[in-house]
Write an enzyme that holds these catalytic residues in place. Structure first.
Site, mmCIF file in Angstrom:
data_model
loop_
_atom_site.group_PDB
_atom_site.id
_atom_site.type_symbol
_atom_site.label_atom_id
_atom_site.label_comp_id
_atom_site.label_asym_id
_atom_site.label_seq_id
_atom_site.Cartn_x
_atom_site.Cartn_y
_atom_site.Cartn_z
ATOM 1 N N MET A 161 0.784 -1.175 0.030
ATOM 2 C CA MET A 161 0.027 -0.020 -0.006
ATOM 3 C C MET A 161 0.851 1.170 -0.027
ATOM 4 O O MET A 161 1.912 1.230 0.469
ATOM 5 C CB MET A 161 -0.942 0.060 1.185
ATOM 6 C CG MET A 161 -0.143 0.058 2.692
ATOM 7 S SD MET A 161 -1.485 0.025 3.814
ATOM 8 C CE MET A 161 -0.548 0.433 5.283
ATOM 9 N N CYS A 178 -4.764 4.506 -10.957
ATOM 10 C CA CYS A 178 -5.553 2.913 -10.706
ATOM 11 C C CYS A 178 -6.530 2.723 -11.601
ATOM 12 O O CYS A 178 -7.503 1.771 -11.381
ATOM 13 C CB CYS A 178 -6.152 2.998 -9.098
ATOM 14 S SG CYS A 178 -4.707 3.202 -8.058
#
Length: 236
Positions: A161, A178
């Site tokens: 992350m 993304c």
């Protein structure tokens, strides 16, 4: 009664992306062989765009030949997820964990990563949330503040992350972050009125939130990055 669980955390500072991949591969092999405990890499990268295994190159909005002119690199990876930017003032955590030992499946693992970032954001009065359907990561309103992209091999995790502290937001203009169009990217600096401490303190706070969410009993901090990074050079 379960036995106490320990998380070993390496504070690595700024690390080249390819070197971090090589280090993760080494640690995953060692974790599979049970030669190391659950391990977490805490670091930042120089400006770098990464693509997941779906190879969604169309979400890179700048010709690859021009990346050098903006001081960025592009790397292809085997993680899940779409295109992502990594750079200074962004906290990156790469957990090398045995999901079997902590009793997590793939979905519950990703949800725990989300909760770690949400809990961290709350320390600064920021109300973050998981993404809606088809939205990965962690969001504040319609702005994405934390990205998640993981790989799981034989029950061992890698990649992880990235939480935006105060990165140069111009780099996000060159991608569809993304793979989600018409959405903004945000940062802790934009979302809080609180005075931000040093990046080192922020990394420690984020690690502590993760350790709490994953119910680790003990966190062992490794302060000397050369102790682990130099092992890669020894193998070259």
């Amino acid at each position: 009664m379960r036995s106490p669980r320990t998380l070993e955390v390496w504070k690595l500072g700024t690390v080249n992306y390819l070197k971090s991949l090589k280090l993760q591969d080494k640690l995953v092999s060692e974790r599979k062989a049970n030669r190391i405990p659950d391990t977490l890499l805490s670091l930042q990268h120089p400006p770098t765009y990464t693509l997941g295994k779906r190879r969604t190159d169309h979400n890179l909005l700048i010709p690859e030949a021009e990346l050098k002119s903006i001081g960025a690199e592009l790397h292809y990876t085997q993680r899940g997820g779409d295109i992502t930017f990594h750079g200074p003032r962004q906290a990156v955590l790469y957990p090398i964990l045995s999901l079997r030992s902590i009793g997590f499946g793939a979905r519950s693992y990703v949800e725990a990563l989300e909760r770690s970032m949400i809990e961290f954001a709350s320390l600064y009065g920021v109300k973050a949330r998981p993404g809606n359907k088809c939205e990965t990561g962690v969001w504040v309103g319609d702005g994405k503040i934390g990205a998640i992209g993981v790989r799981i091999s034989s029950g061992i995790t890698c990649h992880g992350m990235a939480f935006n502290i105060d990165p140069d937001m111009k780099y996000f203009e060159h991608i569809v972050p993304c793979g989600i169009a018409d959405k903004e990217v945000t940062s802790l600096r934009r979302e809080t009125d609180a005075q931000l401490p040093s990046d080192e303190v922020i990394h420690e706070q984020l690690v502590s939130c993760l350790a709490k969410v994953f119910s680790y009993d003990d966190v062992v901090w490794k302060e000397d990055p050369s102790a682990i990074l130099d092992t890669l050079e020894d193998e070259d």
